[in-house]
Design an enzyme around this catalytic site. Structure first.
Site, PDB file in Angstrom:
ATOM      1  N   ARG A   9      12.784   2.285   0.834  1.00 37.89           N
ATOM      2  CA  ARG A   9      13.118   2.995   2.075  1.00 37.89           C
ATOM      3  C   ARG A   9      14.626   3.195   2.192  1.00 37.89           C
ATOM      4  NH1 ARG A   9       8.447   3.138   5.148  1.00 37.89           N
ATOM      5  NH2 ARG A   9       7.127   1.294   5.087  1.00 37.89           N
ATOM      6  N   ASP A  68       1.548  14.981   5.519  1.00 36.02           N
ATOM      7  CA  ASP A  68       0.786  15.108   4.275  1.00 36.02           C
ATOM      8  C   ASP A  68      -0.611  15.605   4.643  1.00 36.02           C
ATOM      9  OD1 ASP A  68      -0.006  14.866   1.648  1.00 36.02           O
ATOM     10  OD2 ASP A  68      -0.321  12.716   1.737  1.00 36.02           O
ATOM     11  N   LYS A 117       4.180  18.647   2.967  1.00 37.34           N
ATOM     12  CA  LYS A 117       3.586  19.108   1.710  1.00 37.34           C
ATOM     13  C   LYS A 117       2.601  20.214   2.053  1.00 37.34           C
ATOM     14  CE  LYS A 117       3.846  14.621  -0.623  1.00 37.34           C
ATOM     15  NZ  LYS A 117       3.053  13.445  -1.028  1.00 37.34           N
ATOM     16  N   PHE A 131       4.536  12.433  -4.966  1.00 37.72           N
ATOM     17  CA  PHE A 131       4.778  11.254  -4.145  1.00 37.72           C
ATOM     18  C   PHE A 131       6.278  10.957  -4.156  1.00 37.72           C
ATOM     19  CE2 PHE A 131       5.008   6.804  -3.033  1.00 37.72           C
ATOM     20  CZ  PHE A 131       4.154   6.756  -1.948  1.00 37.72           C
ATOM     21  N   VAL A 132       6.876  10.941  -2.965  1.00 33.63           N
ATOM     22  CA  VAL A 132       8.330  10.748  -2.881  1.00 33.63           C
ATOM     23  C   VAL A 132       8.679   9.478  -2.116  1.00 33.63           C
ATOM     24  CG1 VAL A 132       8.915  13.202  -3.073  1.00 33.63           C
ATOM     25  CG2 VAL A 132       8.430  12.219  -0.817  1.00 33.63           C
TER      26      VAL A 132
HETATM   27  P1  5GP Z   1      -0.710  11.913   6.703  1.00 34.67           P
HETATM   28  O1  5GP Z   1      -1.367  11.145   7.801  1.00 34.67           O
HETATM   29  O2  5GP Z   1      -0.077  13.226   7.166  1.00 34.67           O
HETATM   30  O3  5GP Z   1      -1.577  12.063   5.501  1.00 34.67           O
HETATM   31  O4  5GP Z   1       0.420  11.027   6.121  1.00 34.67           O
HETATM   32  C1  5GP Z   1       1.503  10.682   6.825  1.00 34.67           C
HETATM   33  C2  5GP Z   1       1.990   9.354   6.325  1.00 34.67           C
HETATM   34  O5  5GP Z   1       1.661   9.132   4.942  1.00 34.67           O
HETATM   35  C3  5GP Z   1       3.486   9.392   6.415  1.00 34.67           C
HETATM   36  O6  5GP Z   1       3.904   8.786   7.605  1.00 34.67           O
HETATM   37  C4  5GP Z   1       3.909   8.590   5.210  1.00 34.67           C
HETATM   38  O7  5GP Z   1       4.064   7.260   5.603  1.00 34.67           O
HETATM   39  C5  5GP Z   1       2.782   8.671   4.241  1.00 34.67           C
HETATM   40  N1  5GP Z   1       3.053   9.606   3.102  1.00 34.67           N
HETATM   41  C6  5GP Z   1       2.520  10.827   2.869  1.00 34.67           C
HETATM   42  N2  5GP Z   1       3.009  11.386   1.738  1.00 34.67           N
HETATM   43  C7  5GP Z   1       3.909  10.492   1.253  1.00 34.67           C
HETATM   44  C8  5GP Z   1       4.773  10.488   0.098  1.00 34.67           C
HETATM   45  O8  5GP Z   1       4.879  11.415  -0.725  1.00 34.67           O
HETATM   46  N3  5GP Z   1       5.529   9.369  -0.074  1.00 34.67           N
HETATM   47  C9  5GP Z   1       5.496   8.317   0.798  1.00 34.67           C
HETATM   48  N4  5GP Z   1       6.285   7.294   0.527  1.00 34.67           N
HETATM   49  N5  5GP Z   1       4.691   8.286   1.877  1.00 34.67           N
HETATM   50  C10 5GP Z   1       3.914   9.368   2.108  1.00 34.67           C
END
Ligand code: 5GP
Ligand code: MG
Length: 184
Positions: free
Chosen positions: A171, A109, A137, A158-159
């Site tokens: 999960r 993300d 994303k 958000f998924v």
């Molecule tokens: P980042 O550090 O890249 O922002 O986010 C990574 C972490 O955020 C992922 O391991 C996940 O746990 C959480 N995350 C990011 N987007 C989503 C989403 O759309 N749904 C869920 N359930 N978790 C997300």
């Protein structure tokens, strides 16, 4: 649980097909590094807890000598739906030096989680280092990070499901889906 699901974005059959393809790509790349024989050692580093389901499926497509070393990172406390910045929950195992390492996460993300873990692993001087995510994303990244393997690019929604949670739940839902607004 089911009444909270709004829309399925990626169904079970599509996930299965893609995980199989990712497994083949990973094995082919390791073979090119000379890392797919019985003497080579692959260490898979799943980022907890979201990568559990993907890793369980993926490693059964990897006919290689491998070990698992879990990494705990927190970025989404409780019911938060935006990353609050990544931090390690515990130290990485000191045994990654000289090994072929594959870091696996559920979704990229903002990119902060994978950026943090890859930087820490790289300091240990692995023989090779690659990263794999089921979802990405595009356009959301706050840090410049390109995983070696991406299952699916998805819109900025958000998924949950297939390892991804909301406040710890969903999960176990077998597909990638959005949540009804009432459930959030
Ligand atoms: P980042 O550090 O890249 O922002 O986010 C990574 C972490 O955020 C992922 O391991 C996940 O746990 C959480 N995350 C990011 N987007 C989503 C989403 O759309 N749904 C869920 N359930 N978790 C997300
Ligand atoms: Mg996670």
């Amino acid at each position: 649980m089911l009444r909270d699901i709004e829309r399925v974005l990626i169904d079970r059959a599509s996930i299965d097909r893609r995980v199989d393809e990712l497994g083949r790509a990973i094995v082919a790349d390791l073979a090119r590094d000379g890392a797919a024989g019985d003497d080579a050692e692959l260490v898979i580093v799943p980022i907890l807890t979201g990568a559990m389901i993907l890793v369980a499926d993926l490693i059964r497509h990897l006919p290689l000598k491998l070990r698992l070393e879990l990494a705990g990172v927190s970025s989404y406390p409780g019911t938060s739906m935006e990353s609050k910045g990544a931090s390690m929950k515990h130290d990485l195992p000191p045994t990654l030096g000289g090994k072929h390492v594959l870091i696996v996460d559920d979704i990229l993300d903002s990119g902060q989680t994978l950026d943090l873990v890859t930087r820490l692993v790289r300091e240990m001087k692995p023989a090779s280092l690659r990263t794999c995510v089921l979802l990405r994303k595009p356009g959301k990244a706050r840090v410049n990070f390109t995983p070696d393997y991406v299952g699916f690019d998805i819109p900025d929604e958000f998924v949950v499901g297939y390892g991804l949670d909301y406040d710890g739940y969903y999960r176990n839902y077998p597909e990638i889906a959005t949540l009804r607004p009432e459930a959030r």
